[in-house]
Design an enzyme around this catalytic site. Structure first.
Site, PDB file in Angstrom:
ATOM      1  N   LYS A 124       0.861  -1.190   0.000  1.00  0.00           N
ATOM      2  CA  LYS A 124       0.000   0.000   0.000  1.00  0.00           C
ATOM      3  C   LYS A 124       0.892   1.234   0.000  1.00  0.00           C
ATOM      4  CE  LYS A 124      -3.474   2.526   2.608  1.00  0.00           C
ATOM      5  NZ  LYS A 124      -4.560   2.484   3.595  1.00  0.00           N
ATOM      6  N   LYS A 175      -2.243  -1.582  -3.755  1.00  0.00           N
ATOM      7  CA  LYS A 175      -3.091  -0.399  -3.709  1.00  0.00           C
ATOM      8  C   LYS A 175      -2.248   0.859  -3.776  1.00  0.00           C
ATOM      9  CE  LYS A 175      -5.998   2.067  -0.521  1.00  0.00           C
ATOM     10  NZ  LYS A 175      -6.375   2.249   0.839  1.00  0.00           N
TER      11      LYS A 175
END
Ligand code: PBG
Length: 324
Positions: free
Chosen positions: A196, A249
């Site tokens: 992330k 992400k």
């Protein structure tokens, strides 16, 4: 053998040829739909930077859940906006917290719909960071793990089917696996936000979830965008610690990372088509500058082709209608 014997256009000439040789197929089976839940009564409040996406109060949540279930989307991902925020994010692990209550409402409305709980503190802390912060504003890793454990446990107790830590603390997957196993939730899988990044594409989400950091930024815990080898290390650690699904992400600016992760593990890989990616498309579509349906199909196909088994997207409901 090259041209003129080989002519790649032969199999492009008719739609039925194209169907036969198509390599990537989007399906409703791939999708997780994110949802924002909030206290109050009779609230269906559109998020200004995310047209068509709402904050739902618990009494009206069944409307949305029935729609999602009727479209046969397998799962929703829950984010909560608490009534009160404090330094320690206590709303995140309150037995009657907004997400815990929403899980019960969803299970009462559509018991088969999977509920994914985002496990993080940033929506619940007064400072907007994803964990405990000291006087110098530094995020404390190990003390935060204990609060994440409490959060995941309360989410599982409320009925969450899948726990999704998005905080980026070191060691959180092992910590959550341990607390779940010790409390009779060894059957509940963990989907880690493994790679992330500290991305500007989360802007609209932070409006929606009211979770923008009140000072500084998240660069001391989320990943530095230029790095891809480090993503392999993050994923390797989460695999070792017992993750069941690993996520990359955001999706679009990180498709290379997604492919890398696809190639290093046989676990299911998820990609989060985040809020900023959604808002860019919506804004251009509202101006009549692009064909929204075609653009979204192309974007989500690209994410799948890069290696995602699962796509978390605010376009999930639209996509199902377009595929039908
Ligand atoms: C919580 C969290 C964020 C998102 C998902 N979980 C925001 C952040 O890290 O600041 C972003 C999702 C999106 O932009 O759609 N930590």
């Amino acid at each position: 053998m090259g041209f003129p014997v080989t002519r790649l256009r032969r199999l492009r000439a008719k739609e039925n040829f194209r169907r036969l040789v198509r390599e990537t197929h989007l399906s409703v089976d791939d999708l997780i739909y994110p949802l924002f839940v909030i206290y109050g009564r009779n609230v269906k409040q559109e998020i200004p930077s995310m047209p068509g996406i709402y904050r739902w109060s618990l009494d009206r949540l069944p409307e949305e859940i029935e729609e999602v279930a009727a479209l046969d989307i397998p799962a929703v991902l829950l984010f909560g906006i608490p009534e009160h925020k404090d330094e320690v994010g206590s709303g995140a692990y309150d037995e009657h917290g907004i997400v815990q209550e929403a899980i019960r409402v969803i299970k009462g409305t559509a018991p088969e719909l999977l509920v994914v709980a985002d496990t993080c503190l940033c929506e619940y802390t007064s400072h907007g960071h994803c964990g405990l912060v000291d006087e110098e504003g530094r995020l404390l890793n190990d003390p935060t793990l204990e609060l994440l454990q409490k959060t995941a446990l309360s989410q599982a107790q409320a009925g969450a089917d899948l726990i999704a830590p998005s905080d980026m603390m070191d060691g959180r997957v092992a910590a959550l696996r341990q607390v779940l196993d010790e409390n009779g939730f060894s059957h509940v899988p963990i989907m880690s936000y493994a790679a992330k990044y500290a991305s500007s594409f989360y802007g609209p989400f932070r409006d929606a979830a009211d979770s923008a950091p009140q000072f500084g930024d998240r660069r001391a815990y989320q990943m530095d965008p230029p790095n891809w080898r480090e993503a392999r290390r993050e994923v390797a650690l989460d695999l070792e610690e017992g993750a069941d699904i690993v996520m990359v992400k955001p999706a679009l600016a990180y498709l290379d990372v997604l492919r890398e992760v696809r190639e290093m593990t046989d676990l299911p890989v998820a990609a989060y088509n985040v809020s900023g990616e959604f808002s860019l498309v919506k804004a251009a579509a509202q101006n009549g500058w692009i064909d929204e349906r075609k653009i979204v199909l192309e974007i989500l196909t690209g994410i799948k082709r890069a290696g995602a088994d699962i796509i978390i997207t605010y376009f999930a409901k639209d996509l199902v209608r377009w595929l039908a």
